[in-house]
Design a protein around this motif. Structure first.
Motif, PDB file in Angstrom:
ATOM      1  N   ASP A 144       0.810  -1.219   0.000  1.00 45.20           N
ATOM      2  CA  ASP A 144       0.000   0.000   0.000  1.00 45.20           C
ATOM      3  C   ASP A 144       0.846   1.273   0.000  1.00 45.20           C
ATOM      4  O   ASP A 144       0.300   2.375  -0.016  1.00 45.20           O
ATOM      5  CB  ASP A 144      -0.957  -0.011   1.200  1.00 45.20           C
TER       6      ASP A 144
ATOM      7  N   TYR B 200      -3.422   2.036   7.266  1.00 47.63           N
ATOM      8  CA  TYR B 200      -4.431   1.130   7.834  1.00 47.63           C
ATOM      9  C   TYR B 200      -4.314  -0.236   7.171  1.00 47.63           C
ATOM     10  O   TYR B 200      -4.276  -0.312   5.949  1.00 47.63           O
ATOM     11  CB  TYR B 200      -5.849   1.669   7.601  1.00 47.63           C
ATOM     12  N   ASP B 201      -4.264  -1.371   7.771  1.00 44.48           N
ATOM     13  CA  ASP B 201      -4.177  -1.579   9.210  1.00 44.48           C
ATOM     14  C   ASP B 201      -2.759  -2.016   9.555  1.00 44.48           C
ATOM     15  O   ASP B 201      -2.546  -3.024  10.192  1.00 44.48           O
ATOM     16  CB  ASP B 201      -5.170  -2.661   9.599  1.00 44.48           C
ATOM     17  N   GLU B 202      -1.812  -1.244   9.050  1.00 51.04           N
ATOM     18  CA  GLU B 202      -0.416  -1.559   9.337  1.00 51.04           C
ATOM     19  C   GLU B 202       0.081  -0.727  10.515  1.00 51.04           C
ATOM     20  O   GLU B 202       0.456  -1.266  11.554  1.00 51.04           O
ATOM     21  CB  GLU B 202       0.463  -1.316   8.095  1.00 51.04           C
TER      22      GLU B 202
ATOM     23  N   ASN C   4      -4.708  -3.754   1.252  1.00 49.88           N
ATOM     24  CA  ASN C   4      -6.098  -3.290   1.097  1.00 49.88           C
ATOM     25  C   ASN C   4      -6.165  -1.966   0.347  1.00 49.88           C
ATOM     26  O   ASN C   4      -7.203  -1.309   0.300  1.00 49.88           O
ATOM     27  CB  ASN C   4      -6.804  -3.191   2.462  1.00 49.88           C
TER      28      ASN C   4
HETATM   29 CA    CA Z   1      -3.142  -1.223   4.237  1.00 49.74          CA
END
Ligand code: CA
Length: 457
Positions: free
Chosen positions: A39, A166-168, A161
């Motif tokens: 991402d 998010y959500d790292e 995603n």
């Molecule tokens: Ca992500």
């Protein structure tokens, strides 16, 4: 890179297909413990422990699982070992080579839907599941996966995603530091020792910002700056210079600029040669040149049109200068196509040399045989009244009882040879060639009673 071949008054140019930007499907790690998630988050995790880089974790069947471990060689971090489980196969990469299911592999290797190949710069593993892995045999690896795995991955490459942070680094509203994020994906044996990350204590790093901005906005990378923002790479570069133990700080930023250049190629850009003799220089064997954006399917003497068919985006590595191809026959480096040798029957022939067979003469020209047909007498025979040898040397036995066409011209009535093969003994297996007729242009010119001999050529 565009390649042109020119005749007297015109040139024909190949424009290698540039695949569309796909940085959003690329996770990578390079140099001074830097990582980039699918991402786009870039973070640093200075550790020599074993980590899960990426796995296919939100499905009943795990298509892939890739783990890596850094080691320190000559005071520089490098990738010591990468272990991949790909659809049932286990591939291990170290600097000693590649093993598949415990056995050392000779490259290229293709098995079970996996292709492993090696170029001057990279070992590349392509899986038909939709995964491409490239390792530069040193500090950097890069992984590209298919969109079908969106939101189905775990590990340091993140959840894929398409949403940064998010959500790292923000999970359930809570901010997570890289070392804590990293700890979630540490996979180390109970007895092993490895160094754990400690937050950088150096505070004067900002002084390197201007230099890093200059490196990354170099003229050679100008076309990249619109495609890949430099900000995150400037931060990585600052960390590199700040941690640098070398007398010349600039030698520590090469890996990050290399990574920026690779990301540019993945974004559809064409980085120019930014290396100089005194800055991040790379050497190539023989008369090959290091090029930042070369066609990965290089033309060779034995395969001179590969680049025109190449669909992969450009890569960095050792390539032949324009107007030459790689001599893969006598291994002499790069030469003009016209000087390429040819092979025949495991023998090598220089350009201009030729060989002859019964029916043709072939001359080596530009790595390929150019052949002309020669007059060559064909010969067939009937012997002993039943033993026939065809023009191409096939031998068979035929006991006839009629007049047969022994040979004729298929497309015209230029000639027909008839043979009368009849029983001439007590058993069915004794036959004689009683007569032969040669008919030329429709008229019988010769009719021979064949006794003796009972043989006709
Ligand atoms: Ca992500």
């Amino acid at each position: 890179m565009t390649k042109c071949r020119c005749a007297k008054y015109h040139c024909f140019c190949f424009f290698p297909a540039v695949s569309p930007a796909h940085n959003g499907r690329v996770c990578s790690t390079w140099g001074n413990y830097h990582f980039k998630t699918f991402d786009g988050d870039i973070f640093q995790l200075p550790t020599t422990c074993n980590y899960l880089l990426v796995s296919h974790c939100k499905s009943n069947y795990e298509d892939f699982n890739i783990q890596l471990r850094r080691t320190v060689e000559n005071n520089q971090p490098t990738l010591g070992k990468v272990t991949m489980k790909l659809d049932g196969s286990v591939i291990e990469l170290t600097k000693d080579g590649v093993s598949v299911n415990g056995e050392m592999a000779n490259l290229p290797l293709s098995q079970a839907g996996i292709l492993i190949s090696e170029s001057s710069t990279y070992i590349k593993i392509t899986s038909k599941m939709g995964l491409v892995f490239q390792w530069n045999k040193d500090d950097a690896l890069l992984l590209e996966i298919d969109e079908k795995y969106v939101n189905q991955t775990c590990g340091l490459c993140g959840d894929f995603n398409h949403i940064q942070i998010y959500d790292e680094f923000i999970m359930n509203g809570v901010k997570i530091e890289p070392q804590d994020f990293g700890r979630n994906w540490k996979i180390s044996g109970p007895t092993e020792t490895c160094t754990e990350p400690t937050p950088s204590s150096n505070n004067n790093c900002e002084t390197y910002r201007a230099a890093c901005e200059d490196y990354l906005s170099d003229n050679a990378l100008a076309s990249c700056n619109d495609l890949v923002p430099i900000n995150d790479f400037v931060d990585a570069c600052i960390q590199d210079m700040c941690d640098c133990d070398e007398s010349d700080d600039s030698s520590c930023v090469c890996n990050t600029i290399s990574e920026y250049s690779r990301q540019c190629a993945h974004a559809g850009g064409q980085p120019m040669n930014w290396r100089r003799n005194d800055f991040c220089n790379k050497k190539c064997p023989l008369n090959l040149e290091y090029i930042e954006c070369g066609v990965p399917c290089a033309d060779t003497c034995s395969n001179s049109d590969q680049s025109a068919l190449c669909e992969d985006h450009c890569i960095d590595g050792c390539f032949c200068p324009n107007g030459t191809v790689l001599d893969d026959i006598t291994q002499s480096g790069c030469i003009p196509l016209q000087q390429c040798s040819c092979t025949y029957n495991n023998k090598t022939f220089a350009a201009g040399e030729s060989y002859s067979t019964n029916c043709q003469k072939c001359t080596c020209s530009g790595g390929q045989w150019t052949c002309i047909d020669l007059d060559c007498p064909g010969r067939c025979s009937v012997e002993g009244g039943s033993h026939i040898t065809s023009y191409d040397g096939l031998q068979f036995t035929f006991h006839g009882d009629c007049t047969y066409i022994l040979s004729q011209n298929i497309n015209s009535d230029d000639f027909v040879v008839l043979g009368e093969i009849l029983k001439c003994g007590l058993s069915d297996s004794e036959t004689c060639l009683k007569s032969v007729s040669l008919i030329i242009k429709g008229g019988i010119v010769n009719s021979v009673l064949a006794k003796p001999p009972e043989t006709w050529y």
